[in-house]
Design a protein around this motif. Structure first.
Motif, PDB file in Angstrom:
ATOM      1  N   GLN A  63      -1.669  11.979  -9.188  1.00 14.82           N
ATOM      2  CA  GLN A  63      -2.840  12.679  -8.640  1.00 14.82           C
ATOM      3  C   GLN A  63      -3.121  14.009  -9.352  1.00 14.82           C
ATOM      4  OE1 GLN A  63      -1.970  13.118  -4.495  1.00 14.82           O
ATOM      5  NE2 GLN A  63      -0.591  14.853  -4.762  1.00 14.82           N
TER       6      GLN A  63
ATOM      7  N   GLN B 260       0.826  -1.217   0.000  1.00 13.00           N
ATOM      8  CA  GLN B 260       0.000   0.000   0.000  1.00 13.00           C
ATOM      9  C   GLN B 260       0.855   1.260   0.000  1.00 13.00           C
ATOM     10  OE1 GLN B 260      -2.970  -0.333   3.056  1.00 13.00           O
ATOM     11  NE2 GLN B 260      -4.123  -1.819   1.864  1.00 13.00           N
TER      12      GLN B 260
ATOM     13  N   PHE C   5      -8.828   6.192  -8.182  1.00  8.91           N
ATOM     14  CA  PHE C   5      -7.644   5.492  -7.640  1.00  8.91           C
ATOM     15  C   PHE C   5      -8.035   4.193  -6.933  1.00  8.91           C
ATOM     16  CE2 PHE C   5      -5.476   9.670  -8.101  1.00  8.91           C
ATOM     17  CZ  PHE C   5      -4.457   9.233  -8.931  1.00  8.91           C
ATOM     18  N   LEU C   6      -9.180   4.185  -6.285  1.00  8.00           N
ATOM     19  CA  LEU C   6      -9.633   2.931  -5.657  1.00  8.00           C
ATOM     20  C   LEU C   6      -9.926   1.885  -6.726  1.00  8.00           C
ATOM     21  CD1 LEU C   6     -11.967   4.235  -2.816  1.00  8.00           C
ATOM     22  CD2 LEU C   6      -9.725   3.223  -2.562  1.00  8.00           C
TER      23      LEU C   6
ATOM     24  N   PHE D  92       1.622   1.868  -3.487  1.00 10.43           N
ATOM     25  CA  PHE D  92       0.427   2.379  -4.157  1.00 10.43           C
ATOM     26  C   PHE D  92       0.222   3.869  -3.833  1.00 10.43           C
ATOM     27  CE2 PHE D  92      -4.188   3.088  -4.477  1.00 10.43           C
ATOM     28  CZ  PHE D  92      -4.348   2.791  -5.830  1.00 10.43           C
ATOM     29  N   GLY D  93       0.530   4.234  -2.588  1.00  6.50           N
ATOM     30  CA  GLY D  93       0.461   5.649  -2.193  1.00  6.50           C
ATOM     31  C   GLY D  93       1.394   6.501  -3.049  1.00  6.50           C
TER      32      GLY D  93
ATOM     33  N   TYR E  82      -6.716   0.451  -7.836  1.00  7.14           N
ATOM     34  CA  TYR E  82      -6.161  -0.555  -6.923  1.00  7.14           C
ATOM     35  C   TYR E  82      -6.801  -1.927  -7.167  1.00  7.14           C
ATOM     36  CZ  TYR E  82      -4.368  -2.688  -2.692  1.00  7.14           C
ATOM     37  OH  TYR E  82      -3.729  -3.518  -1.825  1.00  7.14           O
ATOM     38  N   ARG E  83      -8.105  -1.920  -7.459  1.00  2.00           N
ATOM     39  CA  ARG E  83      -8.800  -3.192  -7.704  1.00  2.00           C
ATOM     40  C   ARG E  83      -8.374  -3.830  -9.023  1.00  2.00           C
ATOM     41  NH1 ARG E  83     -13.858   0.005  -6.365  1.00  2.00           N
ATOM     42  NH2 ARG E  83     -13.765   0.081  -4.100  1.00  2.00           N
TER      43      ARG E  83
ATOM     44  N   VAL F  82      -0.118   6.888  -6.435  1.00  2.00           N
ATOM     45  CA  VAL F  82      -1.201   7.899  -6.395  1.00  2.00           C
ATOM     46  C   VAL F  82      -0.587   9.288  -6.429  1.00  2.00           C
ATOM     47  CG1 VAL F  82      -3.058   8.863  -4.969  1.00  2.00           C
ATOM     48  CG2 VAL F  82      -2.821   6.391  -5.187  1.00  2.00           C
ATOM     49  N   HIS F  83       0.455   9.455  -5.625  1.00  3.26           N
ATOM     50  CA  HIS F  83       1.123  10.756  -5.558  1.00  3.26           C
ATOM     51  C   HIS F  83       1.683  11.158  -6.912  1.00  3.26           C
ATOM     52  CE1 HIS F  83       3.911  13.869  -4.079  1.00  3.26           C
ATOM     53  NE2 HIS F  83       2.964  14.031  -3.158  1.00  3.26           N
TER      54      HIS F  83
END
Lengths: 195, 196
Positions: free
Chosen positions: B47, B36, B72-73, B39-40, B76-77, B43-44
């Motif tokens: 974004q 995670q 973004f969710l 993943f953060g 992740y999926r 995203v950064h």
């Protein structure tokens, strides 16, 4: 305003923008919260998830042993009942051909003294006489009722009666041949029943 | 292998830097493995693009953040289906565009702006002028939904009509006509302000 200026103005105005501070952290936090709450995504809510189990887990060593033991028991039972049925069938066949009794099945009367000494047998009249027929290492107990025994006894008596009659006739003829002057009063054989 | 990343800074010319591709690929691989933190970072990294698309479209900061979070969710999926960095960027553009358009179609968000109602800029435009930029954004926000998204993808992401057509699943000619009409409308408004 010419086209180049407009393009530049639009490119400047529509720059990518930063979200508020800590956006990425909030996304990760929301992700963790969803995972902790085990919220099933809408697209997977009705999906069937197959349960995968290995074959050894379903049918292990113990189950294999149990199955082998069961198979062995069933085979033994099958062999036992098959040989038993066959010996009965052979005994029945040998009884049908009672005139030419085969030498192979050896029949021996079982406990005749015991049957005679028991007074209840005579009174009941329906007690079975037991005899054992042995043939090819198979021993079978055959039950016969007293009625069958009586019938056999009567047949034997009749046979003896006929045989003695024939014997008397032959004796008389032999006498007449030896002494021709002597006449016999009757040509018919005298039937003398055996005691 | 190197990957190009654009950097925008206020009052400065756009800069393009090159980032080692293995770094982004590693982030992608770690995210796919369930890391995670990676993943953060991912995203950064993206974004700005996702939030920018949503913000220019809905013209509402909170709603744009909500849409970006959903995107973004969703990423992740579906991260295991992402094969490369380029694929990831295209995927994010496509999903964000469709989410924004769906949002409008579902009636959750309706633009209250109309291009005729938007006040024309009253002063000579200068590059880097914050007020002018805001006015231009208002004008863009008043465009019809599909035309608005076409303009945003053209000028924010610098995509050509063919790439926009692929992203929005629409014919190239439709994209071109949307662009032409939108630019004519915007130029008319801006030209009138210059003539004053």
């Amino acid at each position: 305003m010419n086209m180049e200026d407009l393009d530049e103005l639009l490119s400047e105005s529509l720059r990518p923008k930063d979200p508020s501070y800590g956006f990425a952290d909030r996304v990760v936090a929301r992700l963790q919260a969803e995972r902790q709450l085990r919220i099933v995504p809408a697209e997977r809510r009705f999906k069937v998830v197959p349960i995968r189990r290995s074959h050894s887990a379903v049918f292990g060593k113990r189950e294999w042993l149990a199955a082998a033991a069961l198979l062995l028991i069933s085979i033994s039972a099958g062999v036992f009942f098959y040989t038993r049925e066959r010996s009965y069938a052979e005994v029945a066949k040998s009884e049908q051909n009672s005139d030419v009794r085969p030498s192979m099945p050896k029949t021996t009367e079982q406990n005749p003294d015991k049957l005679q000494s028991n007074p209840n047998i005579a009174e009941a009249g329906r007690k079975p006489t037991v005899r054992v027929v042995s043939h090819h290492r198979v021993r079978v107990a055959v039950a016969r009722t007293d009625a069958e025994a009586e019938r056999a006894k009567d047949e034997l008596k009749l046979a003896l009666y006929i045989a003695s009659a024939k014997l008397n006739t032959a004796e008389d003829r032999a006498r007449s041949v030896i002494t021709p002057s002597r006449e016999t009063s009757d040509d018919q054989p005298v039937l003398r029943p055996e005691k | 292998m190197l990957s190009r990343i654009r950097i925008y800074e206020r009052g400065r010319q756009e800069r393009v830097i090159q980032v080692a591709e293995p770094l982004l690929t590693d982030l992608l691989a770690r995210s796919a493995a369930g890391d995670q933190a990676a993943f953060g970072d991912l995203v950064h990294e993206h974004q700005r693009m996702v939030f920018g698309l949503a913000y220019h479209f809905v013209h509402d900061r909170d709603l744009a953040e909500e849409l970006a979070q959903d995107v973004f969710l969703s990423l992740y999926r579906n991260i295991k289906s992402i094969e490369s960095e380029a694929h990831l960027v295209n995927w994010l553009r496509k999903v964000t565009s469709h989410r924004c358009l769906d949002q409008v179609r579902r009636g959750k968000f309706r633009s209250h702006l109309n291009i005729d109602d938007v006040q024309e800029p009253f002063h000579v435009p200068r590059m880097g002028d914050v007020i002018l930029e805001k006015k231009v954004r208002n004008l863009v926000a008043s465009l019809p939904e599909k035309a608005r998204m076409v303009v945003i993808l053209r000028y924010q992401e610098d995509l050509d009509p063919l790439e926009i057509a692929e992203t929005l699943d629409m014919p190239v000619n439709t994209v071109k006509s949307h662009l032409r009409r939108s630019i004519e409308a915007l130029r008319g408004k801006l030209s009138r302000s210059l003539e004053r």
